[in-house]
Design an enzyme around this catalytic site. Sequence first.
Site, PDB file in Angstrom:
ATOM      1  N   GLU A   4       0.871  -1.172   0.000  1.00 10.89           N
ATOM      2  CA  GLU A   4       0.000   0.000   0.000  1.00 10.89           C
ATOM      3  C   GLU A   4       0.904   1.217   0.000  1.00 10.89           C
ATOM      4  OE1 GLU A   4      -1.189   3.261   1.179  1.00 10.89           O
ATOM      5  OE2 GLU A   4      -1.800   2.356   3.084  1.00 10.89           O
ATOM      6  N   CYS A  52      -3.093   8.216   4.302  1.00 11.51           N
ATOM      7  CA  CYS A  52      -2.963   7.781   2.914  1.00 11.51           C
ATOM      8  C   CYS A  52      -4.225   8.022   2.111  1.00 11.51           C
ATOM      9  CB  CYS A  52      -2.554   6.314   2.865  1.00 11.51           C
ATOM     10  SG  CYS A  52      -3.653   5.215   3.789  1.00 11.51           S
TER      11      CYS A  52
END
Length: 500
Positions: free
Chosen positions: A240, A274
Amino acid sequence: MATALESDLVTRNPATGAEVGRVRPTPPEDVAAIVAEAGRARKAWAALPWRERRKPIDRWRRILARDADAWADAIRDEIGKPAPEAMAGEVVPTLDALRWTVKRAGKVLADERIGPGWQWWLQLTAGRLRWAPVGVVGMIGTWNYPLSLNAAPIAQALAAGCGVVWKPSERAVAVGERLQASLDEAGFPAGLVGVARGGPDVGAALLEAGVDKLVFTGGVTTGRDALQAAAARGTPAVAELSGYDPAIILPDAPLAATVRALLWGAFVGCGQTCIAVKRALVVGDPEPWARALAEAAGRLTVGDPSLPRVDVGPMIDARARDGFDAMIRAAVAAGAEVMAGGRPIDGDGSFYEPTVLLARTVESERALEGAFGPVVLVRGVADVDEAVAAADSSRLALAASVWGADRRAARDVARRVTAGMVCVNEAVTPAASAAAPFGGFKASGFGRTHGALGLREFVAPQVLFTRRAGGFRPHLFPYGDGRLVAWFLRFYRSLFHPRA
């Protein structure tokens, strides 16, 4: 009192500068032995039935729940999040993720029967699909959500029957030590969960130590380096690598309510999230939205999160703040107008003003790609098609959102957007779902965490076929006279694969 070596990893409270954590790094040459120990321990662990593996995982969850308030305070002091935000955004989602694993992993990992269907005519037997643990999982952890983004995949790897060796971020060593201590208290077998403390050299050593799968959470540049090293060894990975998340604002979106939600979506975690909203793409005139967001951002209280009524804490450190400020300057140079904020805050701590930019050109939007801090950029687009094209123009595609009163129309737009998670009239918080898989498209990474798909990242499908010894096998090509088999195959094809 003994004096710590200069090589110790030290973290400081980003609001006050006070030392928070100090650990001795693991020598890189020792990492392979930690991985080997996890490999030995995981064989007996994998052989245990689920009901036995479940017990220490549930004990671990209860230990984390017992210390929930202390966890929120620890995250506040080392990462700079207000304690209520740490509780809501990290501690509770972590407990939920572990609870989901404890309650659901047995069913997700249970053997499945694969019936032969029409191939029964070929005397094919039924098979058993089992989920075999991949081995030892190497995890390179992150600092911005140092509990939730590390604990959840550790729990799922253990549930799958794997061993784990993980490297806490060197920016979150105190939380990392606390997390490893909780694992030790839970009573997992010795060596099953190993920790390698250090910086990039220790991360590289972990990859070279022969782990069977990599889990990486972090920035694009560092992540690509780690993935290249993993690929060179043929090691599969879950990665990720952050996002540049757009919010498409449709013409019927209610301004006041949407601005309140976008404010949270943009500045949660001081924008060091994020899936924080970084781009507001307004179908129509962007200026009312930019003004409203700027006014709301100007009312936020920035300061030491240990003080009451603080909305936004500091960035993680001065280096991150200065790099972020350089990106703001670049966006302004490319044509963005500062509507609010846009400057570091003088004094102690790595604080930065919540920033709202109005983009006059697409170049300023491009200049801000990858920014990791408290900013949202507002840009107008002519129509929905242009909004979707703008949302998809980034190389990053982790999450996105669509805002509008007509939910059916908003869902139709959401289905057109390329991202791992797309929300309608919501942002950020759905990532806390314990059941939904989380991950991105394009340069934001691959693989998933959370839920059944996240759990199955740590297993490989193995099919077991069994039949009695001897017996007729018409599906095997015969040696010698094959006329009977040839006739049978013509008959079989006429039943199931006739000529068009």
